[in-house]
Design a protein around this motif. Structure first.
Motif, PDB file in Angstrom:
ATOM      1  N   UNK A 267       0.859  -1.190   0.000  1.00  0.00           N
ATOM      2  CA  UNK A 267       0.000   0.000   0.000  1.00  0.00           C
ATOM      3  C   UNK A 267       0.889   1.232   0.000  1.00  0.00           C
ATOM      4  N   UNK A 268       1.094   1.816  -1.177  1.00  0.00           N
ATOM      5  CA  UNK A 268       1.902   3.021  -1.303  1.00  0.00           C
ATOM      6  C   UNK A 268       1.115   4.063  -2.090  1.00  0.00           C
ATOM      7  N   UNK A 269       1.473   5.315  -1.906  1.00  0.00           N
ATOM      8  CA  UNK A 269       0.731   6.382  -2.581  1.00  0.00           C
ATOM      9  C   UNK A 269       0.878   6.282  -4.096  1.00  0.00           C
ATOM     10  N   UNK A 270       2.071   5.942  -4.553  1.00  0.00           N
ATOM     11  CA  UNK A 270       2.288   5.702  -5.979  1.00  0.00           C
ATOM     12  C   UNK A 270       2.671   4.234  -6.154  1.00  0.00           C
ATOM     13  N   UNK A 271       2.096   3.608  -7.172  1.00  0.00           N
ATOM     14  CA  UNK A 271       2.487   2.227  -7.442  1.00  0.00           C
ATOM     15  C   UNK A 271       2.376   1.955  -8.942  1.00  0.00           C
ATOM     16  N   UNK A 272       3.003   0.867  -9.358  1.00  0.00           N
ATOM     17  CA  UNK A 272       2.977   0.459 -10.757  1.00  0.00           C
ATOM     18  C   UNK A 272       1.912  -0.614 -10.955  1.00  0.00           C
ATOM     19  N   UNK A 273       1.284  -0.590 -12.125  1.00  0.00           N
ATOM     20  CA  UNK A 273       0.289  -1.618 -12.410  1.00  0.00           C
ATOM     21  C   UNK A 273       0.011  -1.674 -13.909  1.00  0.00           C
ATOM     22  N   UNK A 274      -0.869  -2.597 -14.272  1.00  0.00           N
ATOM     23  CA  UNK A 274      -1.475  -2.579 -15.588  1.00  0.00           C
ATOM     24  C   UNK A 274      -2.970  -2.437 -15.373  1.00  0.00           C
ATOM     25  N   UNK A 275      -3.613  -1.706 -16.270  1.00  0.00           N
ATOM     26  CA  UNK A 275      -5.067  -1.588 -16.197  1.00  0.00           C
ATOM     27  C   UNK A 275      -5.647  -1.837 -17.572  1.00  0.00           C
ATOM     28  N   UNK A 276      -6.514  -2.821 -17.652  1.00  0.00           N
ATOM     29  CA  UNK A 276      -7.180  -3.147 -18.899  1.00  0.00           C
ATOM     30  C   UNK A 276      -8.580  -2.573 -18.912  1.00  0.00           C
ATOM     31  N   UNK A 277      -9.023  -2.114 -20.069  1.00  0.00           N
ATOM     32  CA  UNK A 277     -10.356  -1.531 -20.213  1.00  0.00           C
ATOM     33  C   UNK A 277     -10.954  -2.039 -21.515  1.00  0.00           C
ATOM     34  N   UNK A 278     -12.162  -2.591 -21.447  1.00  0.00           N
ATOM     35  CA  UNK A 278     -12.784  -3.150 -22.648  1.00  0.00           C
ATOM     36  C   UNK A 278     -14.218  -2.671 -22.780  1.00  0.00           C
ATOM     37  N   UNK A 279     -14.681  -2.605 -24.037  1.00  0.00           N
ATOM     38  CA  UNK A 279     -16.060  -2.220 -24.344  1.00  0.00           C
ATOM     39  C   UNK A 279     -16.687  -3.314 -25.201  1.00  0.00           C
ATOM     40  N   UNK A 280     -17.960  -3.637 -24.922  1.00  0.00           N
ATOM     41  CA  UNK A 280     -18.627  -4.771 -25.566  1.00  0.00           C
ATOM     42  C   UNK A 280     -20.048  -4.411 -25.975  1.00  0.00           C
ATOM     43  N   UNK A 281     -20.559  -5.177 -26.930  1.00  0.00           N
ATOM     44  CA  UNK A 281     -21.912  -4.941 -27.425  1.00  0.00           C
ATOM     45  C   UNK A 281     -22.977  -5.493 -26.486  1.00  0.00           C
ATOM     46  N   UNK A 282     -22.634  -6.529 -25.707  1.00  0.00           N
ATOM     47  CA  UNK A 282     -23.621  -7.150 -24.817  1.00  0.00           C
ATOM     48  C   UNK A 282     -23.055  -7.315 -23.412  1.00  0.00           C
ATOM     49  N   UNK A 283     -23.973  -7.407 -22.448  1.00  0.00           N
ATOM     50  CA  UNK A 283     -23.576  -7.627 -21.061  1.00  0.00           C
ATOM     51  C   UNK A 283     -22.898  -8.982 -20.908  1.00  0.00           C
TER      52      UNK A 283
END
Length: 610
Positions: A267-283
């Motif tokens: 738990x640090x104020x700044x950290x490294x990561x990857x973040x994925x974001x996707x958009x789709x036609x259906x739930x």
């Protein structure tokens, strides 16, 4: 006493008082040097014997209380050998010294003494990270960064295999963006760092620099706590037709979430990561993506890091801000606390609606877009440390270890001819070439200014899975010596001709053994059938510094946010997840909630967590 000293003793009586004093001081120094050398050798022998005894007790399955006194004795012996390992007394402390004794010390607090302190000590002595001048932010050192690089390389390949493309988005996000999704802004408002001015100017009173009052931003900028808002703003530009879906984007980046109480990696104020974001036609497609990425994270932890995890879904109170569902993997640390090690979120249409992202379907009608986001961070390194390491230092699974094998060369005697060194070098070079041909990461430690024992000590602390020792006598006998970081207590002599194959198979066995050990701890660490009174009694005084904590509790539960809050207040326990396996099997059916006594809706995993 050597003859030279005896001669000097006889001659010194004829000298002046000043010369006599100086000679007496020199004699005492020379004599003490001889004694110190003998004492040092004796101490080294005692350290080795005590260390062997501790390892033997550990391998035999003895309780920690049994060998705790030996651990303390070993620490005291090491402090005698190297005074820098001892805590300085008030008399020896220098009041003007800026660096604390803890930062200088090579001492590791035993887990049974203080688990939290052990964790911090290990990060320091293994050279993983250290504090920075910026509060709550750490400097990741090369050894720690190389671990993250291994995680990143492995995970990036898995992500791209799912048709996800890497991109990069700005570090700064307009505050107005964050305000578009109400639940999202509420979830992150207290953690945001804000940029309000675009330049500095000299303070009129001459005391330094201040934010220029004339450079105030009309729309302040947030240092990204996460990138949903920025990315969905761009999705609106990129998505027009059903042909544009699914759209899958990932970025490797740093984020800022202001933390009051920090722990390196966890738990640090700044950290490294990857973040994925996707958009789709259906739930359905979006949910499938979120669940699939959870499986990717679980496989990464198990296959690369030898960390078994529980896959589950968060309770409504614990969901990611703005998500319809949050899936999680939870790992169990050696002190019985859980660690959330990765999350994947089904966002529903929240961000699509907030940023007016729609697509034209095959019938020419505008439809809303469904979204996901998912990520893991350098917190995985905290999980790695606390899952496998011991009181001697870091323990690394071979697949993630920056160096899988270290070869420590034993130098020839001074009386040996140059051909002995040449033959040793040629033998080592040949072994290195064969190991690298098998894809094994190997390093040769042939530093002639460091004692062999100090090298062993250093690489043990860094967690290198296998140490190979080889010297002139070994070369003559066509053997080398294997010593694994954990497992076999004794060193093993191995024919040089068989060494490459044995290294390859040995590292695979080492990786599997770590996973088996961690999996057994996870299974043993989950209690079933406990009453709330029993859980409360065990958890209300449980602290992160305690080594043998009570673990996690799998119990029947009726989903109720108010009761969940009360439990958190009463015994500091949270619902880590509703485990997917147990809930799919319907274990809760026909059971009463362990807290309210009403019909259970889920099986819930409760526990303390980092």
């Amino acid at each position: 006493m050597p003859l030279l000293l005896l001669s000097l003793v006889k001659r010194v009586h004829g000298f002046s008082p000043v010369l006599r004093t100086r000679h007496q001081q020199w004699i005492r120094f020379a004599s003490s040097t001889v004694n110190e050398s003998e004492e040092k050798a004796a101490l080294e022998e005692r350290i080795k014997a005590t260390g062997d005894q501790i390892r033997a007790l550990k391998e035999s399955g003895a309780s920690k209380d049994t060998f705790a006194p030996l651990v303390q004795e070993l620490q005291e012996l090491k402090a005698q050998l190297d005074p820098t390992l001892a805590k300085p007394t008030k008399k020896t402390q220098q009041p003007k010294k800026q660096q604390s004794s803890e930062e200088e010390s090579d001492f590791i607090t035993a887990r049974s003494v203080d688990y939290s302190k052990w964790y911090n000590d290990l990060i320091r002595v293994a050279g993983l990270a250290e504090t920075s001048p910026v509060r709550g932010c750490m400097v990741i050192k090369p050894w720690g960064m190389s671990l993250w690089d291994r995680v990143r390389t492995e995970l990036d390949a898995k992500i791209q295999n799912r048709g996800v493309e890497n991109a990069y988005f700005p570090l700064l996000i307009p505050k107005s963006f964050l305000s578009k999704e109400a639940e999202h802004v509420d979830g992150f408002a207290t953690e945001c760092a804000v940029v309000t001015h675009h330049r500095l100017t000299a303070d009129p009173d001459g005391s330094g620099l201040i934010a220029d009052p004339e450079a105030k931003l009309e729309d302040p900028l947030i240092i990204r706590p996460t990138s949903e808002t920025m990315i969905w703003y761009m999705f609106r530009k990129w998505i027009n037709s059903h042909r544009d879906l699914p759209l899958k984007i990932n970025q490797w980046a740093n984020v800022m979430r202001w933390e009051m109480r920090t722990r390196p990696f966890l738990r640090t104020s700044e950290f490294l990561w990857q973040e994925g974001h996707t958009a789709h036609a259906t739930a359905e497609d979006a949910v499938e993506e979120a669940r699939a990425m959870l499986d990717v994270y679980a496989d990464l932890c198990q296959d690369l890091l030898s960390i078994p995890v529980v896959k589950g879904v968060k309770s409504p109170s614990e969901r990611f801000a703005g998500a319809s569902d949050t899936y999680t993997i939870e790992a169990l640390m050696q002190n019985g606390w859980a660690l959330q090690s990765g999350t994947s979120h089904f966002l529903g249409q929240s961000f699509g609606n907030a940023f007016d992202v729609t697509f034209q379907d095959q019938n020419g009608e505008q439809q809303p877009v469904w979204g996901t986001s998912w990520g893991v961070s350098t917190r995985l390194l905290g999980a790695l440390i606390m899952t496998h390491s011991d009181d001697a230092g870091l323990v690394l699974p071979p697949k993630v270890a920056p160096v899988q094998v270290v070869i420590v060369t034993i130098p020839p005697k001074k009386s040996d001819g140059p051909e002995v060194q040449q033959k040793l070098d040629a033998t080592v070079d040949d072994l290195v070439e064969k190991l690298r041909a098998k894809g094994i990461r190997v390093k040769v430690d042939d530093r002639d200014y460091v004692r062999s024992g100090a090298k062993y000590f250093e690489w043990e602390r860094k967690g290198v899975p296998l140490r190979i020792e080889i010297g002139p006598r070994d070369v003559q006998n066509e053997v080398c010596v294997f010593k694994y970081r954990v497992g076999d207590v004794e060193k093993k002599s191995v024919p040089l001709v068989d060494a490459p194959e044995m290294v390859e198979s040995g590292l695979k066995e080492f990786q599997s053994a770590l996973l088996e050990r961690a999996n057994a701890r996870l299974q043993d660490g989950i209690r079933q059938g406990a009453t709330y009174a029993e859980m409360k009694s065990l958890l209300e005084n449980d602290e992160a510094s305690e080594y043998n904590g009570p673990g996690l509790f799998l119990v029947p539960w009726k989903c109720d946010a108010d009761n969940e809050r009360k439990i958190k207040e009463e015994c500091k326990a949270t619902i880590r997840c509703y485990p997917l396996k147990e809930n799919q099997e319907g274990m809760h059916k026909g059971q009463k909630c362990f807290y309210s006594g009403e019909e259970a809706t889920h099986m819930a995993l409760f526990g303390r967590a980092f």
